[in-house]
Design a protein around this motif. Structure first.
Motif, PDB file in Angstrom:
ATOM      1  N   LYS A  11       0.445  -1.250   0.516  1.00  0.00           N
ATOM      2  CA  LYS A  11      -0.155   0.256   0.287  1.00  0.00           C
ATOM      3  C   LYS A  11       0.885   1.183  -0.065  1.00  0.00           C
ATOM      4  O   LYS A  11       0.991   1.945  -0.527  1.00  0.00           O
ATOM      5  N   ARG A  12       1.993   1.599   0.787  1.00  0.00           N
ATOM      6  CA  ARG A  12       2.977   2.724   0.730  1.00  0.00           C
ATOM      7  C   ARG A  12       3.216   2.612  -0.058  1.00  0.00           C
ATOM      8  O   ARG A  12       3.544   3.668  -0.746  1.00  0.00           O
ATOM      9  N   LEU A  13       3.836   1.735  -1.570  1.00  0.00           N
ATOM     10  CA  LEU A  13       4.283   2.051  -2.455  1.00  0.00           C
ATOM     11  C   LEU A  13       3.848   2.356  -3.029  1.00  0.00           C
ATOM     12  O   LEU A  13       4.258   2.470  -4.293  1.00  0.00           O
ATOM     13  N   TRP A  14       2.153   1.569  -2.999  1.00  0.00           N
ATOM     14  CA  TRP A  14       1.160   2.333  -4.071  1.00  0.00           C
ATOM     15  C   TRP A  14       1.062   3.602  -3.933  1.00  0.00           C
ATOM     16  O   TRP A  14       0.815   4.602  -4.893  1.00  0.00           O
ATOM     17  N   GLN A  15       0.635   3.465  -2.821  1.00  0.00           N
ATOM     18  CA  GLN A  15       1.235   5.976  -2.353  1.00  0.00           C
ATOM     19  C   GLN A  15       1.781   6.344  -3.373  1.00  0.00           C
ATOM     20  O   GLN A  15       1.913   7.156  -3.314  1.00  0.00           O
ATOM     21  N   HIS A  16       3.837   6.011  -3.063  1.00  0.00           N
ATOM     22  CA  HIS A  16       4.194   6.220  -3.026  1.00  0.00           C
ATOM     23  C   HIS A  16       4.205   6.707  -4.806  1.00  0.00           C
ATOM     24  O   HIS A  16       4.576   8.176  -5.311  1.00  0.00           O
ATOM     25  N   ARG A  17       4.202   5.466  -5.522  1.00  0.00           N
ATOM     26  CA  ARG A  17       3.865   5.336  -6.746  1.00  0.00           C
ATOM     27  C   ARG A  17       3.141   7.229  -7.892  1.00  0.00           C
ATOM     28  O   ARG A  17       3.543   7.399  -8.710  1.00  0.00           O
ATOM     29  N   GLN A  18       2.066   7.028  -6.341  1.00  0.00           N
ATOM     30  CA  GLN A  18       0.921   8.163  -7.405  1.00  0.00           C
ATOM     31  C   GLN A  18       1.695   9.444  -6.953  1.00  0.00           C
ATOM     32  O   GLN A  18       1.443  10.338  -8.122  1.00  0.00           O
ATOM     33  N   THR A  22       1.899  12.220  -9.835  1.00  0.00           N
ATOM     34  CA  THR A  22       1.529  13.606  -9.509  1.00  0.00           C
ATOM     35  C   THR A  22       2.549  14.606  -9.469  1.00  0.00           C
ATOM     36  O   THR A  22       2.550  15.600  -9.777  1.00  0.00           O
ATOM     37  N   LEU A  23       3.651  14.181  -9.006  1.00  0.00           N
ATOM     38  CA  LEU A  23       4.630  15.466  -9.308  1.00  0.00           C
ATOM     39  C   LEU A  23       5.284  15.231 -10.593  1.00  0.00           C
ATOM     40  O   LEU A  23       6.032  16.578 -10.740  1.00  0.00           O
ATOM     41  N   ARG A  24       5.275  13.990 -11.039  1.00  0.00           N
ATOM     42  CA  ARG A  24       5.813  14.818 -12.529  1.00  0.00           C
ATOM     43  C   ARG A  24       5.043  15.036 -13.400  1.00  0.00           C
ATOM     44  O   ARG A  24       5.251  16.044 -14.003  1.00  0.00           O
ATOM     45  N   THR A  25       3.467  15.084 -12.808  1.00  0.00           N
ATOM     46  CA  THR A  25       2.702  15.431 -13.729  1.00  0.00           C
ATOM     47  C   THR A  25       3.186  17.178 -13.432  1.00  0.00           C
ATOM     48  O   THR A  25       2.787  18.356 -14.580  1.00  0.00           O
ATOM     49  N   GLU A  26       3.129  17.556 -12.313  1.00  0.00           N
ATOM     50  CA  GLU A  26       3.297  19.122 -11.914  1.00  0.00           C
ATOM     51  C   GLU A  26       4.455  19.443 -12.198  1.00  0.00           C
ATOM     52  O   GLU A  26       4.776  20.305 -13.007  1.00  0.00           O
ATOM     53  N   LEU A  27       5.808  18.845 -12.607  1.00  0.00           N
ATOM     54  CA  LEU A  27       7.334  19.054 -12.886  1.00  0.00           C
ATOM     55  C   LEU A  27       6.473  19.277 -14.600  1.00  0.00           C
ATOM     56  O   LEU A  27       7.459  20.002 -14.990  1.00  0.00           O
ATOM     57  N   ASP A  28       6.382  18.307 -15.369  1.00  0.00           N
ATOM     58  CA  ASP A  28       6.146  18.828 -16.479  1.00  0.00           C
ATOM     59  C   ASP A  28       5.303  20.126 -16.838  1.00  0.00           C
ATOM     60  O   ASP A  28       5.427  21.234 -18.134  1.00  0.00           O
ATOM     61  N   LYS A  29       4.733  20.307 -16.276  1.00  0.00           N
ATOM     62  CA  LYS A  29       3.505  21.335 -16.199  1.00  0.00           C
ATOM     63  C   LYS A  29       3.788  22.507 -16.049  1.00  0.00           C
ATOM     64  O   LYS A  29       4.196  23.697 -17.104  1.00  0.00           O
ATOM     65  N   LEU A  30       5.285  22.583 -15.054  1.00  0.00           N
ATOM     66  CA  LEU A  30       6.017  23.642 -14.355  1.00  0.00           C
ATOM     67  C   LEU A  30       7.282  23.564 -15.793  1.00  0.00           C
ATOM     68  O   LEU A  30       7.297  25.693 -16.215  1.00  0.00           O
ATOM     69  N   GLN A  31       7.631  22.765 -15.979  1.00  0.00           N
ATOM     70  CA  GLN A  31       7.995  23.333 -17.670  1.00  0.00           C
ATOM     71  C   GLN A  31       8.008  23.524 -18.921  1.00  0.00           C
ATOM     72  O   GLN A  31       8.455  24.261 -19.021  1.00  0.00           O
TER      73      GLN A  31
END
Length: 76
Positions: A11-18, A22-31
């Motif tokens: 469950k923790r692994l799944w949460q970390h992947r989520q 989310t952070l990758r999506t935000e990074l792409d948007k900011l870039q």
């Protein structure tokens, strides 16, 4: 390790992947925003440079016109 520990670890692994997704999506948007702003600044600087050069050319033409002798009127 019992079954409950394995479940919570997954469950923790799944949460970390989520969170990573989310952070990758935000990074792409900011870039993309950053790239857009950089391009806008390039255009702005280029535009300001062109306006400045044009103004200096106009000033130079105006200054040379003031020093140039008046044209002679040959229509007498």
């Amino acid at each position: 390790m019992n079954l409950l520990e394995i479940f919570f670890a997954r469950k923790r692994l799944w949460q970390h992947r989520q969170e990573i997704n989310t952070l990758r999506t935000e990074l792409d948007k900011l870039q993309q925003q950053n790239d857009s702003m950089r391009e806008g600044m390039r255009r702005c600087v280029t535009c300001e440079y062109r306006i400045d050069v044009k103004q200096r050319q106009d000033d130079s033409i105006g200054a040379s016109a003031q020093h140039a002798p008046a044209p002679l009127d040959h229509q007498q």
